[in-house]
Design a protein around this motif. Structure first.
Motif, short mmCIF file in Angstrom:
data_model
loop_
_atom_site.label_atom_id
_atom_site.label_comp_id
_atom_site.label_asym_id
_atom_site.label_seq_id
_atom_site.Cartn_x
_atom_site.Cartn_y
_atom_site.Cartn_z
N PRO A 229 30.15 48.20 54.07
CA PRO A 229 30.34 48.48 52.64
C PRO A 229 29.88 49.87 52.19
N TYR A 230 28.77 50.34 52.75
CA TYR A 230 28.26 51.63 52.30
C TYR A 230 29.08 52.79 52.87
N SER A 231 29.62 52.61 54.06
CA SER A 231 30.52 53.62 54.63
C SER A 231 31.82 53.67 53.84
N LYS A 232 32.34 52.50 53.52
CA LYS A 232 33.58 52.41 52.74
C LYS A 232 33.43 53.14 51.41
N LYS A 233 32.28 52.96 50.78
CA LYS A 233 32.04 53.57 49.47
C LYS A 233 32.05 55.10 49.56
N VAL A 234 31.50 55.64 50.64
CA VAL A 234 31.39 57.09 50.78
C VAL A 234 32.68 57.72 51.26
N LEU B 16 23.68 60.76 49.63
CA LEU B 16 23.03 61.71 50.54
C LEU B 16 22.31 62.79 49.75
N LEU B 17 22.94 63.27 48.70
CA LEU B 17 22.30 64.28 47.85
C LEU B 17 21.01 63.73 47.27
N ALA B 18 21.01 62.48 46.86
CA ALA B 18 19.79 61.86 46.31
C ALA B 18 18.69 61.79 47.37
N THR B 19 19.07 61.47 48.62
CA THR B 19 18.09 61.41 49.71
C THR B 19 17.49 62.78 49.98
N THR C 227 21.40 55.31 51.25
CA THR C 227 20.80 56.57 51.66
C THR C 227 21.83 57.67 51.88
N GLY C 228 23.09 57.27 52.13
CA GLY C 228 24.10 58.26 52.51
C GLY C 228 23.97 58.72 53.95
N VAL C 229 23.05 58.11 54.70
CA VAL C 229 22.73 58.53 56.06
C VAL C 229 23.46 57.64 57.07
#
Length: 626
Positions: free
Chosen positions: A181-186, A209-212, A461-463
């Motif tokens: 789900p988090y990959s799909k969102k990005v 990722l920018l927030a991290t 995390t965007g990581v």
């Protein structure tokens, strides 16, 4: 007469002259050089030099930028580096490879039907190493703040024009990306449309990722405000990533998707500064990382090849190709059985493996007129005064350790496995490279990787998480040094290189390409050391690859990874006479118009006090010098 002419042609010396045109121009610089896998990332290095940073600062900026651009890696991957410190006049090694998490045992993966840990998803992930490696290098050897160094990466995370290579990779892998789900969102910026990935040139935004990255900079700022030193402030960012709220979200997101990584795994992991390994080849000191990488395989091959007159054979003549191919096979057979994480028992016999006398013994096994499909690992233990504890295991595998006889491979090594196309794709799996040097003498060579597309992103995390678990084995019969265990580093293909001559930097070089890395780097080095090519000529020159090795990446079944004895990849330009001779020697030939890399390198021109930069014509690799 025709046969005589064909034979002479097969031994012909074909060496580019200094004036020979290359497809890309060489780079020149007096003050600094920055080369990496993407043009925008090379610009990040140049921007950092222009801020007054040194080569370590610039290398860290390029590393951050390539991670943000998903240049076959991301922030959750792994970093391994060599740094020349002009103050101590020594090469140091940075081991920022993540480790297997809690619960990652052979029994766990076998219970799920795997022969190797999986290629994709949360169970493929080691702990992230790149943030720790970047922060450690920057804190100890850089000069700028974290905020200054990752400013280009943060600007890119806020939105940069994505290039076609990455955008199309997302589109190709979108069905797998939809599993997470988090990959799909990005990644899938146009959900439900025919093309769900970004278009080339579209502004690609990564808010999480920018927030991290912002949290890491905030930790640095807060520490500086409290009167902490520059180094302490950078390590405050380290703590926030590995023990603070970033770590908590990373672990939560990983576990939600079935991963094993715990908060304790992140807190216990640390980057390691260690001594590199080195051999001398005809007066040139060549440095590689320890045997948790495949780097020593190039050193072993150089030791073997010192026993032959390569220059007399001629660049890419039949005899040259045959001799180098055999030397690589001998070295890779040792890699496949003896390399692993030195922090875990058993102790690798690295002293014996790098012994010149052991190399002479291995060189004696090369048959002059035919490929040997039955090459197996040797016995390096006597060359360091120890008895081999694995003679019984090697015998069970089918290897004959009597040095008066030819080593031979067990039957399961020689059977045909998956299709040649699948094997070749796994052999050439890529990463990126980072090369930097400055006028004060700092030199950096990095081969980072992990968290490549299709990446499973850990929570908000965007990581992207690493996929390096797949380089472990589950069976000691394949390699008793590289069996997966919690806290252990896998034996990786990633292998930066550095060479010194007369105690001063001579070459800094690296390449992407999975198991082909040390094959291409070996030939690149020989192109310069033996045949006098310029650094750009050497990076573009036609190389060849052996497939007679166990693959380190791709496929979760044993059949996917088996060696292809005698299979060789040659350049399209290989003369017909050479092709015919190799076929008669027992080789199976395949061809491509790009066999050289992409290689990135810096040559240190002592005569003129300048840098030469080489960046291969294969891929999007790019450099800037000043």
């Amino acid at each position: 007469m025709k046969n005589i002419i064909a034979l002479l042609l097969s031994f012909a010396v074909v060496v580019p002259t200094l004036a020979q045109q290359t497809q890309k121009p060489p780079l020149h610089g007096k003050n600094w050089m920055a080369i990496t896998g993407k043009p925008l990332a090379a610009t990040a290095g140049a921007m950092t030099f222009q801020k007054g940073g040194n080569a370590v600062d610039a290398a860290c900026a390029m590393l951050a930028a390539t991670c943000t651009m998903w240049d076959v890696l991301s922030w959750g991957g792994e970093t391994q580096a060599l740094i020349y410190n002009p103050k101590t006049k020594k090469v140091i090694a940075i081991n920022a490879m993540g480790v297997a998490p809690t619960g990652a045992t052979p029994e766990f993966f076998k219970s799920k039907g795997y022969n190797f840990p999986p290629e994709y998803g949360p169970l493929a992930a080691t702990t992230p190493g790149t943030p720790g490696g970047l922060l450690y290098m920057l804190a100890n050897y850089g000069t700028l703040s974290l905020e200054q160094v990752i400013a280009p990466a943060m600007e890119m995370a806020a939105g940069y024009p994505i290039e076609a290579q990455t955008a199309n990779s997302i589109e190709r892998e979108k069905e797998r990306i939809k599993q997470w789900p988090y990959s799909k969102k990005v990644f899938l910026t146009h959900p439900g449309q025919k093309r769900e990935a970004p278009e080339a040139g579209e502004i690609f935004v990564q808010k999480d990722l920018l927030a991290t990255l912002t949290k890491m900079v905030e930790a640095e700022r807060a520490a500086l405000k409290k009167g902490k030193s520059r180094k302490e402030a950078i390590m405050a960012a380290y703590d926030r990533f590995y023990t603070g709220d970033i770590a908590q979200e990373f672990v939560r997101g990983s576990k939600e998707q079935g991963g094993l990584i715990t908060m304790q795994d992140l807190a216990k992991w640390k980057p390691i500064e260690e001594d590199p390994l080195m051999v001398t080849y005809k007066g040139i000191d060549v440095y590689k990382l320890q045997p948790w990488t495949q780097g020593p395989v190039m050193l072993q091959a150089l030791n073997i090849l010192e026993n032959f007159d390569l220059k007399k054979m001629g660049y890419n003549s039949t005899q040259y190709i045959h001799t180098v191919y055999q030397a690589m096979n001998l070295s890779f057979a040792d890699r496949d059985f003896y390399y692993g994480d030195p922090a875990f028992a058993p102790q690798e016999p690295i002293k014996g493996l790098l012994s010149k006398e052991y190399a002479k013994q291995r060189a004696s096994l090369i048959q002059q007129n035919q490929n040997n499909p039955k090459i197996g690992p040797g016995d390096p233990y006597p060359f360091e005064g120890r008895k081999n504890p694995y003679l019984k295991l090697l015998k069970e595998r089918g290897y004959e350790m009597d040095t008066t006889k030819r080593n031979f491979a067990p039957s399961h090594d020689i059977r045909n496995g998956s299709s040649m196309v699948d094997y070749q794709n796994r052999l050439l799996l890529g990463t990126t490279t980072v090369e930097a040097a400055d006028k004060d003498g700092w030199v950096v060579s990095i081969t980072p990787s992990g968290g490549w597309l299709p990446a499973c992103i850990a929570g908000n995390t965007g990581v992207g998480m690493s996929q390096r678990m797949q380089s472990f084995v589950l069976d000691a019969q394949l390699n008793p040094f590289n069996v997966v265990a919690p806290g252990k580093r896998p034996r990786v293909t990633l292998t930066p290189s550095m060479a010194l001559k007369d105690g001063q930097p001579f070459l800094s070089f690296a390449v992407q390409g999975g198991d082909t890395q040390d094959q291409n780097l070996l030939q690149f080095f020989l192109n310069m050391a033996e045949f006098g090519m310029t650094v750009q000529q050497a990076s573009e020159a036609a190389n060849f690859n052996t497939n007679q090795l166990w693959l380190s990446l791709g496929g979760s079944k044993t059949n996917d990874r088996k060696p292809k004895p005698g299979h060789i990849l040659l350049h399209d330009s290989t003369p017909a006479a050479v092709r015919d001779q190799l076929k008669k020697m027992g080789y199976t030939l395949t061809f491509d118009d790009r066999t050289s890399g992409p290689i990135n390198a810096i040559y240190f021109d002592r005569a003129h006090g300048s840098f030469w930069g080489g960046s291969s014509n294969h891929g999007e690799d790019y450099g800037i010098g000043w």
